[in-house]
Design a protein around this motif. Sequence first.
Motif, mmCIF file in Angstrom:
data_model
loop_
_atom_site.group_PDB
_atom_site.id
_atom_site.type_symbol
_atom_site.label_atom_id
_atom_site.label_comp_id
_atom_site.label_asym_id
_atom_site.label_seq_id
_atom_site.Cartn_x
_atom_site.Cartn_y
_atom_site.Cartn_z
ATOM 1 N N VAL A 51 0.850 -1.181 0.000
ATOM 2 C CA VAL A 51 0.000 0.000 0.000
ATOM 3 C C VAL A 51 0.894 1.241 0.000
ATOM 4 N N VAL A 52 0.704 2.079 -1.003
ATOM 5 C CA VAL A 52 1.324 3.393 -1.031
ATOM 6 C C VAL A 52 0.317 4.347 -0.402
ATOM 7 N N LYS A 53 0.682 4.926 0.759
ATOM 8 C CA LYS A 53 -0.294 5.634 1.587
ATOM 9 C C LYS A 53 -0.129 7.154 1.501
ATOM 10 N N ASN A 54 -1.284 7.822 1.538
ATOM 11 C CA ASN A 54 -1.349 9.274 1.748
ATOM 12 C C ASN A 54 -0.688 10.088 0.644
ATOM 13 N N GLY A 55 -0.620 9.526 -0.564
ATOM 14 C CA GLY A 55 0.039 10.234 -1.653
ATOM 15 C C GLY A 55 -0.920 11.062 -2.481
ATOM 16 N N ARG A 56 -0.338 11.907 -3.312
ATOM 17 C CA ARG A 56 -1.104 12.645 -4.323
ATOM 18 C C ARG A 56 -1.108 11.767 -5.574
ATOM 19 N N ILE A 57 -2.090 10.917 -5.701
ATOM 20 C CA ILE A 57 -2.111 9.891 -6.738
ATOM 21 C C ILE A 57 -2.600 10.512 -8.044
ATOM 22 N N VAL A 58 -1.759 10.462 -9.070
ATOM 23 C CA VAL A 58 -2.077 11.098 -10.352
ATOM 24 C C VAL A 58 -2.758 10.070 -11.243
ATOM 25 N N THR A 59 -4.084 10.209 -11.399
ATOM 26 C CA THR A 59 -4.872 9.304 -12.221
ATOM 27 C C THR A 59 -5.364 10.050 -13.460
ATOM 28 N N PRO A 60 -5.878 9.332 -14.451
ATOM 29 C CA PRO A 60 -6.430 10.023 -15.627
ATOM 30 C C PRO A 60 -7.597 10.937 -15.283
ATOM 31 N N GLN A 61 -8.256 10.708 -14.151
ATOM 32 C CA GLN A 61 -9.396 11.530 -13.760
ATOM 33 C C GLN A 61 -8.991 12.720 -12.891
ATOM 34 N N GLY B 107 1.681 22.878 -17.319
ATOM 35 C CA GLY B 107 0.709 21.819 -17.567
ATOM 36 C C GLY B 107 0.184 21.143 -16.331
ATOM 37 N N GLY B 108 1.040 20.902 -15.335
ATOM 38 C CA GLY B 108 0.593 20.254 -14.117
ATOM 39 C C GLY B 108 0.828 18.748 -14.112
ATOM 40 N N PRO B 109 0.563 18.089 -12.965
ATOM 41 C CA PRO B 109 0.889 16.662 -12.833
ATOM 42 C C PRO B 109 0.092 15.756 -13.755
ATOM 43 N N GLU B 110 -1.180 16.068 -14.003
ATOM 44 C CA GLU B 110 -1.975 15.206 -14.891
ATOM 45 C C GLU B 110 -1.425 15.247 -16.316
ATOM 46 N N ALA B 111 -1.096 16.436 -16.805
ATOM 47 C CA ALA B 111 -0.541 16.558 -18.149
ATOM 48 C C ALA B 111 0.826 15.889 -18.233
ATOM 49 N N PHE B 112 1.614 16.017 -17.171
ATOM 50 C CA PHE B 112 2.921 15.348 -17.121
ATOM 51 C C PHE B 112 2.769 13.841 -17.295
ATOM 52 N N ALA B 113 1.880 13.232 -16.515
ATOM 53 C CA ALA B 113 1.675 11.784 -16.624
ATOM 54 C C ALA B 113 1.144 11.403 -17.999
ATOM 55 N N HIS B 114 0.248 12.217 -18.539
ATOM 56 C CA HIS B 114 -0.360 11.918 -19.835
ATOM 57 C C HIS B 114 0.686 11.907 -20.945
ATOM 58 N N ILE B 115 1.539 12.925 -20.974
ATOM 59 C CA ILE B 115 2.505 13.094 -22.071
ATOM 60 C C ILE B 115 3.681 12.128 -21.959
ATOM 61 N N THR B 116 4.053 11.750 -20.743
ATOM 62 C CA THR B 116 5.245 10.928 -20.562
ATOM 63 C C THR B 116 4.949 9.459 -20.319
ATOM 64 N N SER B 117 3.654 9.108 -20.190
ATOM 65 C CA SER B 117 3.339 7.719 -19.871
ATOM 66 C C SER B 117 2.041 7.241 -20.515
ATOM 67 N N THR B 118 0.927 7.880 -20.137
ATOM 68 C CA THR B 118 -0.391 7.368 -20.524
ATOM 69 C C THR B 118 -0.577 7.320 -22.027
ATOM 70 N N ARG B 119 -0.288 8.425 -22.695
ATOM 71 C CA ARG B 119 -0.576 8.491 -24.139
ATOM 72 C C ARG B 119 0.300 7.528 -24.930
ATOM 73 N N ALA B 120 1.544 7.387 -24.536
ATOM 74 C CA ALA B 120 2.421 6.447 -25.235
ATOM 75 C C ALA B 120 1.897 5.024 -25.106
ATOM 76 N N ALA B 121 1.457 4.655 -23.898
ATOM 77 C CA ALA B 121 0.919 3.309 -23.702
ATOM 78 C C ALA B 121 -0.323 3.091 -24.552
ATOM 79 N N GLU B 122 -1.181 4.108 -24.653
ATOM 80 C CA GLU B 122 -2.394 3.986 -25.454
ATOM 81 C C GLU B 122 -2.071 3.824 -26.940
ATOM 82 N N ILE B 123 -1.225 4.689 -27.459
ATOM 83 C CA ILE B 123 -0.943 4.686 -28.898
ATOM 84 C C ILE B 123 -0.225 3.409 -29.316
ATOM 85 N N TYR B 124 0.729 2.960 -28.503
ATOM 86 C CA TYR B 124 1.542 1.811 -28.900
ATOM 87 C C TYR B 124 0.981 0.478 -28.422
#
Length: 466
Positions: A8-18, A363-380
């Motif tokens: 369990v990773v506790k009490n974090g600022r969890i960056v989700t797509p939402q 951009g903020g943390p959501e955009a950071f995760a999207h550009i460096t992780s989420t979108r690449a996983a989706e496209i590829y």
Amino acid sequence: MSQSYDLVVKNGRIVTPQGVVIGDLGVIGETIAEIGPALSGRVEFDATGKFVVPGGVDPHAHIEQMSGMGLMNADTFETATRSAAMGGTTSLISFAAQAEAQRISDALIDYSARAARGAMIDHAFHMIVRETDVPNFDHDITTAITAGHRSIKVFTTYNIKLTDAQILHTLRQARAAGALVCVHAENDAIIADAKAALIAAGKTAPHHHAASHPRMAEIEAVDRICRFAEYLETPVMVFHISTREGAEAIRAARKRGAPVWAETCPHYLFMTEDILHQDGLEGAKFMCSPPQRTEDDQAALWEALADGTLQLVSSDHAPYRYDETGKLSAGPDARFDQIANGLPGLETRLPLMFDAMVSKGKGGPEAFAHITSTRAAEIYGLEKKGRLAVGMDADITIWDPDASVTYTGNDLHDNVGYNPWAGRNIKGWPTDVWLRGRNIVVNGTFDAMPGSGKWIDRPQRPQMKG
């Protein structure tokens, strides 16, 4: 009775797509099982005040690969993936490069064996096609695609370039079998013409490399490849956009409905061609293709990332040591065209982007995760990567937003021997990394064994739009 988790990773600022959720993230085995409040686990990690971000997905890295100049790059899969993990990246896509007269199937066997021996994070391959007239090409490329290798790379320049007819043929094969074609898009004739004129004028220092790759070479080739994708309705990813006009060509193509995506890289967002102006051959450390451009181009690339014209930021990790085994292989009097192109970037991509997007607010943390992780996983088609969500692989990076680090000359964990970002201060730092629930970076110390990374099967055809 509440569920007990392995981690369990506790009490974090969890960056989700939402959005960012303050709370706990529970892992069972290799998989994220729950995101919510007050979870308990066999192992608990206190992430109070930290960002909890999906492990980075870097879809563009050259590892244990021979260059077009016949030079083996500096990193093995072991050193490259160690470096990637230390920078917060848990998945990458490197290249299985077809050698001269080689079957694609044999290239995949070769590179798969190298990765199985050394890779310590999860990985997939782009197949580099340099020849289409080898025996069984159509059969081999189709078989490889349907086996889960769903991306191909082609060049429009250098001694591994394909003709337009060969590119169209490859695009047809990719469309039929369900693959994405990635393109290094520069006009070979323009580069050859500019290079010849510079050498004839005695302009051979590393800083002349920028002039040898005129921006028009990128502009023409990017537009041409977009038209090919549009003509055949075949998805294409254009690699390492460096110019305002290149980004505008992508924007225009997407507005027409062309199935085109594009990426850029940190060295185009944070460096200009002035970096090549160093004493002696020192500028060779920063040579890459396309070259770095201008501050106006940087502004245009940031705009294109913000409006979705560019989807990704990859490293284009292309590692060569600054010695006789790499950048200086042609000797102390080497001309710019005799110097290997490329920078190390697997370890620095995410810290540079976190500093800019989260710490400095681009951009903020959501955009950071999207550009460096989420979108690449989706496209590829990395189906279980790139997002913190129930059912996804537990690839997790903890970012300390208050940490301040200044890069030094040789502080990376690859085999390159220098850091092209030496002297740059970074605010925000990856301290701990989990790969499929296994803690592989523990408070800044690497802890994984060679070969512990897994090949990522990509059964999904690439999406045609979006």
